[in-house]
Scaffold this motif. Sequence first.
Motif, PDB file in Angstrom:
ATOM      1  N   GLU A  13      36.495  37.331  25.375  1.00 17.35           N
ATOM      2  CA  GLU A  13      37.428  37.280  26.494  1.00 17.35           C
ATOM      3  C   GLU A  13      36.551  36.909  27.677  1.00 17.35           C
ATOM      4  O   GLU A  13      35.618  37.645  28.063  1.00 17.35           O
ATOM      5  CB  GLU A  13      38.202  38.513  26.650  1.00 17.35           C
ATOM      6  N   TRP A  14      36.875  35.916  28.683  1.00 17.68           N
ATOM      7  CA  TRP A  14      36.240  35.699  29.945  1.00 17.68           C
ATOM      8  C   TRP A  14      36.848  35.837  31.021  1.00 17.68           C
ATOM      9  O   TRP A  14      38.054  35.321  30.966  1.00 17.68           O
ATOM     10  CB  TRP A  14      35.631  34.090  29.894  1.00 17.68           C
ATOM     11  N   THR A  15      36.560  36.782  31.987  1.00 17.00           N
ATOM     12  CA  THR A  15      37.429  37.090  33.096  1.00 17.00           C
ATOM     13  C   THR A  15      36.897  37.056  34.294  1.00 17.00           C
ATOM     14  O   THR A  15      35.740  37.690  34.492  1.00 17.00           O
ATOM     15  CB  THR A  15      38.057  38.486  32.679  1.00 17.00           C
ATOM     16  N   GLU A  16      37.294  36.348  35.491  1.00 15.94           N
ATOM     17  CA  GLU A  16      36.881  36.172  36.677  1.00 15.94           C
ATOM     18  C   GLU A  16      37.007  37.633  37.420  1.00 15.94           C
ATOM     19  O   GLU A  16      38.360  37.974  37.446  1.00 15.94           O
ATOM     20  CB  GLU A  16      37.318  34.988  37.477  1.00 15.94           C
ATOM     21  N   ALA A  17      35.998  38.253  37.839  1.00 10.69           N
ATOM     22  CA  ALA A  17      36.248  39.612  38.317  1.00 10.69           C
ATOM     23  C   ALA A  17      35.170  40.075  39.275  1.00 10.69           C
ATOM     24  O   ALA A  17      33.876  39.651  39.014  1.00 10.69           O
ATOM     25  CB  ALA A  17      36.432  40.690  37.260  1.00 10.69           C
ATOM     26  N   ASP A  18      35.564  40.810  40.239  1.00  2.61           N
ATOM     27  CA  ASP A  18      34.401  41.371  41.424  1.00  2.61           C
ATOM     28  C   ASP A  18      33.943  42.581  40.694  1.00  2.61           C
ATOM     29  O   ASP A  18      34.883  43.617  40.419  1.00  2.61           O
ATOM     30  CB  ASP A  18      35.290  41.531  42.580  1.00  2.61           C
ATOM     31  N   ALA A  19      32.795  42.814  40.466  1.00  2.00           N
ATOM     32  CA  ALA A  19      32.007  44.145  40.171  1.00  2.00           C
ATOM     33  C   ALA A  19      32.454  45.265  40.597  1.00  2.00           C
ATOM     34  O   ALA A  19      32.780  46.387  40.326  1.00  2.00           O
ATOM     35  CB  ALA A  19      30.715  44.132  39.924  1.00  2.00           C
ATOM     36  N   GLU A  20      33.071  45.267  42.046  1.00  2.00           N
ATOM     37  CA  GLU A  20      33.579  46.400  42.984  1.00  2.00           C
ATOM     38  C   GLU A  20      34.694  46.420  42.952  1.00  2.00           C
ATOM     39  O   GLU A  20      35.448  47.665  43.146  1.00  2.00           O
ATOM     40  CB  GLU A  20      32.825  45.943  44.365  1.00  2.00           C
ATOM     41  N   HIS A  21      35.595  45.681  41.898  1.00  2.00           N
ATOM     42  CA  HIS A  21      37.031  45.970  42.046  1.00  2.00           C
ATOM     43  C   HIS A  21      37.368  45.387  40.521  1.00  2.00           C
ATOM     44  O   HIS A  21      38.057  44.386  40.626  1.00  2.00           O
ATOM     45  CB  HIS A  21      37.778  45.319  42.994  1.00  2.00           C
ATOM     46  N   LEU A  22      36.973  46.102  39.487  1.00  2.00           N
ATOM     47  CA  LEU A  22      37.332  45.514  38.307  1.00  2.00           C
ATOM     48  C   LEU A  22      38.746  45.593  37.761  1.00  2.00           C
ATOM     49  O   LEU A  22      39.341  46.679  38.040  1.00  2.00           O
ATOM     50  CB  LEU A  22      36.400  46.163  37.037  1.00  2.00           C
ATOM     51  N   PRO A  23      39.306  44.651  37.144  1.00  2.00           N
ATOM     52  CA  PRO A  23      40.593  44.553  36.938  1.00  2.00           C
ATOM     53  C   PRO A  23      41.061  45.008  35.559  1.00  2.00           C
ATOM     54  O   PRO A  23      41.883  44.445  34.612  1.00  2.00           O
ATOM     55  CB  PRO A  23      41.106  43.076  37.027  1.00  2.00           C
ATOM     56  N   PHE A  24      40.434  46.165  35.298  1.00  2.00           N
ATOM     57  CA  PHE A  24      40.685  46.942  33.813  1.00  2.00           C
ATOM     58  C   PHE A  24      41.008  48.315  33.993  1.00  2.00           C
ATOM     59  O   PHE A  24      40.845  48.957  34.903  1.00  2.00           O
ATOM     60  CB  PHE A  24      39.265  46.617  33.009  1.00  2.00           C
ATOM     61  N   ASP A  25      41.883  48.675  32.939  1.00  2.00           N
ATOM     62  CA  ASP A  25      42.086  50.151  32.814  1.00  2.00           C
ATOM     63  C   ASP A  25      41.202  51.221  32.892  1.00  2.00           C
ATOM     64  O   ASP A  25      39.880  50.921  32.403  1.00  2.00           O
ATOM     65  CB  ASP A  25      43.277  50.060  31.732  1.00  2.00           C
ATOM     66  N   ASP A  26      41.564  52.384  33.301  1.00  2.00           N
ATOM     67  CA  ASP A  26      40.620  53.525  33.234  1.00  2.00           C
ATOM     68  C   ASP A  26      40.279  53.745  31.953  1.00  2.00           C
ATOM     69  O   ASP A  26      41.095  53.556  30.926  1.00  2.00           O
ATOM     70  CB  ASP A  26      41.101  54.709  33.949  1.00  2.00           C
ATOM     71  N   ALA A  27      38.847  54.049  31.589  1.00  2.00           N
ATOM     72  CA  ALA A  27      38.653  54.413  30.099  1.00  2.00           C
ATOM     73  C   ALA A  27      38.663  53.454  29.297  1.00  2.00           C
ATOM     74  O   ALA A  27      39.123  53.679  28.055  1.00  2.00           O
ATOM     75  CB  ALA A  27      39.089  55.944  29.833  1.00  2.00           C
ATOM     76  N   SER A  28      38.802  52.148  29.425  1.00  2.00           N
ATOM     77  CA  SER A  28      39.198  51.133  28.471  1.00  2.00           C
ATOM     78  C   SER A  28      38.164  50.385  27.446  1.00  2.00           C
ATOM     79  O   SER A  28      38.446  49.761  26.662  1.00  2.00           O
ATOM     80  CB  SER A  28      39.794  49.942  29.254  1.00  2.00           C
ATOM     81  N   PHE A  29      36.765  50.909  27.748  1.00  2.00           N
ATOM     82  CA  PHE A  29      35.705  50.460  26.955  1.00  2.00           C
ATOM     83  C   PHE A  29      34.992  51.359  26.485  1.00  2.00           C
ATOM     84  O   PHE A  29      34.665  52.383  27.031  1.00  2.00           O
ATOM     85  CB  PHE A  29      34.925  49.205  27.870  1.00  2.00           C
ATOM     86  N   ASP A  30      34.380  51.158  25.315  1.00  2.00           N
ATOM     87  CA  ASP A  30      33.162  51.892  24.638  1.00  2.00           C
ATOM     88  C   ASP A  30      31.903  51.970  25.102  1.00  2.00           C
ATOM     89  O   ASP A  30      31.023  52.755  25.289  1.00  2.00           O
ATOM     90  CB  ASP A  30      33.431  51.651  23.076  1.00  2.00           C
ATOM     91  N   VAL A  31      31.416  50.592  25.542  1.00  2.00           N
ATOM     92  CA  VAL A  31      30.398  50.270  26.179  1.00  2.00           C
ATOM     93  C   VAL A  31      30.719  49.290  27.470  1.00  2.00           C
ATOM     94  O   VAL A  31      31.359  48.493  27.368  1.00  2.00           O
ATOM     95  CB  VAL A  31      29.468  49.476  25.303  1.00  2.00           C
ATOM     96  N   VAL A  32      29.892  50.006  28.445  1.00  2.00           N
ATOM     97  CA  VAL A  32      30.057  49.117  29.713  1.00  2.00           C
ATOM     98  C   VAL A  32      28.605  48.744  30.161  1.00  2.00           C
ATOM     99  O   VAL A  32      27.854  49.821  30.274  1.00  2.00           O
ATOM    100  CB  VAL A  32      30.842  49.978  30.861  1.00  2.00           C
ATOM    101  N   MET A  33      28.110  47.395  30.147  1.00  2.00           N
ATOM    102  CA  MET A  33      26.767  47.179  30.304  1.00  2.00           C
ATOM    103  C   MET A  33      26.531  45.985  31.274  1.00  2.00           C
ATOM    104  O   MET A  33      27.546  45.213  31.629  1.00  2.00           O
ATOM    105  CB  MET A  33      26.290  46.903  29.145  1.00  2.00           C
ATOM    106  N   SER A  34      25.356  45.846  31.884  1.00  2.00           N
ATOM    107  CA  SER A  34      25.144  44.680  32.583  1.00  2.00           C
ATOM    108  C   SER A  34      23.687  44.417  32.569  1.00  2.00           C
ATOM    109  O   SER A  34      22.899  45.386  33.073  1.00  2.00           O
ATOM    110  CB  SER A  34      25.471  44.947  34.326  1.00  2.00           C
ATOM    111  N   THR A  35      23.317  42.883  32.534  1.00  2.00           N
ATOM    112  CA  THR A  35      21.839  42.650  32.488  1.00  2.00           C
ATOM    113  C   THR A  35      21.675  41.953  33.674  1.00  2.00           C
ATOM    114  O   THR A  35      22.329  40.680  33.954  1.00  2.00           O
ATOM    115  CB  THR A  35      21.682  41.765  31.529  1.00  2.00           C
TER     116      THR A  35
END
Length: 274
Positions: free
Chosen positions: A96-118
């Motif tokens: 899934e590809w989502t345009e999103a601001d890292a300071e205001h992510l459009p995802f629910d609380d606790a919705s991912f097992d891994v959150v990463m950034s390179t």
Amino acid sequence: MTATISDTELKARHRAMWATGDYPRMVDTFLTPLGHRLVDACRVTDRDRVLDVAAGTGNAALPAAARGARVTASDLTPELLDDGRRRAEAAGLQLEWTEADAEHLPFDDASFDVVMSTIGVMFAPHHQESADELVRVCRPGGRIGLLCWTPEGMLGGLFATMKPFMPPPPPGAQPPPLWGSEEHLRGLFGGRVEWTTLDRDTLEVAAFPEAHGYARHFTRFYGPTIAARANAVRNGAEQEFDAALDAFCEQWDLGTPGAARYEMQYLLAVGTRR
């Protein structure tokens, strides 16, 4: 001018900066290994829901998807996501590809097992807001993984070299390489993340026969350098800028005549969300 308008304009400038040049070419020339290194360190499996924040062209998102994980790649710059989609299609990967601001992510609380950034979230201007979002969308017991250039390394040095030629940062914006400082990370995340990995390593770059070729690569393809040089041109300082960048690349060259070589230091940080 209100704070909201200022923030909107700031993000628009960031979006435009990363759309200039040819960042996908930077990835293909020497940045590709970094995504694999972070995915390995995060121990991504086919059972994981993964969010790649400031994913760019999917440097970490694609190898995570190749492991069978359910991956969402988010980024502020749609042009980079478009390139990522093409790469995923060519590799036969579903993301899934989502345009999103890292300071205001459009995802629910606790919705991912891994959150990463390179080398991605580090470029969001307000570090605390971004860190808070990384924690918010990661489930308790999940993993947060970051790979960021260090202040003392080559990319930290590049931003220090460009700083005199750039306009003053807006209030509240912090230098990107701070994310590569262990102390800064601990300050951002406090007791919310138990860091199990805080390792410094280097990416070796040997794609250029001489130092000035590496400098020109930055001015042609790397958005932050393009923006800094454009500001230097507006101020009549383009020759000074080019000379400073050439000297910088000469200084950091560890190679031999006809075979430039660089070591770009990064901090690899992986922790568990409490």
